[in-house]
Design an enzyme around this catalytic site. Structure first.
Site, short mmCIF file in Angstrom:
data_model
loop_
_atom_site.label_atom_id
_atom_site.label_comp_id
_atom_site.label_asym_id
_atom_site.label_seq_id
_atom_site.Cartn_x
_atom_site.Cartn_y
_atom_site.Cartn_z
N TYR A 15 0.80 -1.23 0.00
CA TYR A 15 0.00 0.00 0.00
C TYR A 15 0.83 1.27 0.00
O TYR A 15 0.28 2.37 -0.07
CB TYR A 15 -0.91 0.02 1.23
CG TYR A 15 -1.84 -1.15 1.30
CD1 TYR A 15 -2.96 -1.22 0.47
CD2 TYR A 15 -1.62 -2.20 2.18
CE1 TYR A 15 -3.82 -2.30 0.52
CE2 TYR A 15 -2.49 -3.28 2.25
CZ TYR A 15 -3.58 -3.33 1.41
OH TYR A 15 -4.43 -4.40 1.47
N HIS A 20 -4.52 6.17 -1.01
CA HIS A 20 -5.03 6.13 0.36
C HIS A 20 -3.94 6.43 1.39
O HIS A 20 -4.25 6.71 2.54
CB HIS A 20 -5.63 4.75 0.63
CG HIS A 20 -6.97 4.76 1.29
ND1 HIS A 20 -7.77 5.88 1.40
CD2 HIS A 20 -7.67 3.76 1.89
CE1 HIS A 20 -8.89 5.56 2.03
NE2 HIS A 20 -8.86 4.29 2.34
N PHE A 66 -4.61 -0.37 9.79
CA PHE A 66 -5.27 -0.19 8.51
C PHE A 66 -6.25 0.98 8.64
O PHE A 66 -6.76 1.27 9.72
CB PHE A 66 -5.96 -1.46 7.98
CG PHE A 66 -4.95 -2.47 7.49
CD1 PHE A 66 -4.51 -2.45 6.18
CD2 PHE A 66 -4.42 -3.41 8.36
CE1 PHE A 66 -3.56 -3.35 5.74
CE2 PHE A 66 -3.47 -4.33 7.94
CZ PHE A 66 -3.04 -4.30 6.62
N ASN A 68 -9.37 1.87 8.00
CA ASN A 68 -10.73 1.89 8.54
C ASN A 68 -10.81 1.68 10.05
O ASN A 68 -11.88 1.82 10.63
CB ASN A 68 -11.59 0.85 7.83
CG ASN A 68 -11.75 1.16 6.35
OD1 ASN A 68 -11.32 2.19 5.87
ND2 ASN A 68 -12.38 0.26 5.63
N ASN A 114 -13.32 6.78 5.69
CA ASN A 114 -13.50 5.79 6.76
C ASN A 114 -12.47 5.88 7.88
O ASN A 114 -12.78 5.56 9.03
CB ASN A 114 -13.52 4.38 6.17
CG ASN A 114 -14.80 4.11 5.41
OD1 ASN A 114 -15.86 4.62 5.77
ND2 ASN A 114 -14.71 3.33 4.35
#
Length: 188
Positions: A15, A20, A66, A68, A114
């Site tokens: 990631y 994000h 993470f 969320n 989120n």
């Protein structure tokens, strides 16, 4: 007074360069400019760096939960270090702004982000500062999930990097003067 700046993102190489992770990227640059290194704080599920700026303690935090679930890391850190949510600033990606555009806000809803939603839920307040770094909307036919978990194409990479630089400049200005409203007036 102690301040905390949190960068939101997802942990892991997979990631690292995704849209994000704009919050992580901006926080990494800020840590580099402040010459501090992150250390894993397992009880807090985070990478944490600390320093003093103008005589005030500053914590830089990258939750490892993470995106969320970011609030699960942020809320216990605020409590442990006795930091008021008004002294919390969260840097994150923003779908609703064009790539590279930086917007600062003092409070408000999650706007569908989120990670912010999780911070609001776990901290129990919407009254914390945000630095939103634009990643733009998905191109036609692409889902939001695929968009935020993809990297920037060549035409947007430089614009996105400029946004990260502007976000870091805003945070340095804020740390120098301690006034988020003044920082908003200058950078919005």
């Amino acid at each position: 007074m102690t301040k905390m700046i949190v960068g939101l993102g997802n942990p892991g190489d997979k990631y690292e360069k995704t849209k994000h992770n704009m919050g992580f990227m901006a926080l990494d640059l800020l840590a580099n400019e402040l010459n501090v290194d992150f250390k894993e704080e397992k009880p807090f599920m985070s990478l944490v760096a600390s320093t003093f700026v103008n005589g005030e303690k500053l914590f830089l935090v990258k939750p490892l939960t993470f995106m969320n679930e970011s609030g699960r890391a942020v809320a216990p850190l605020l409590k442990y270090y006795n930091i008021d949510e008004a002294d919390l600033t969260v840097m994150h990606d923003d779908l609703d702004s064009p790539v590279g555009r930086v917007r600062l806000r003092q409070k408000g809803s999650s706007g569908g982000q989120n990670g912010i939603k999780s911070v609001i839920t776990h901290v129990g307040s919407q009254t914390f500062n945000r630095v939103k770094i634009g990643i733009g909307r998905p191109k036609h036919g692409m889902t939001v999930v695929n968009h935020v978990l993809s990297g920037f194409d060549n035409e947007d990479k430089e614009i996105a990097q400029d946004g990260i630089f502007k976000a870091v400049d805003a945070m340095k200005f804020y740390l120098e003067n301690g006034d988020f409203q003044k920082t908003m007036n200058k950078f919005n």
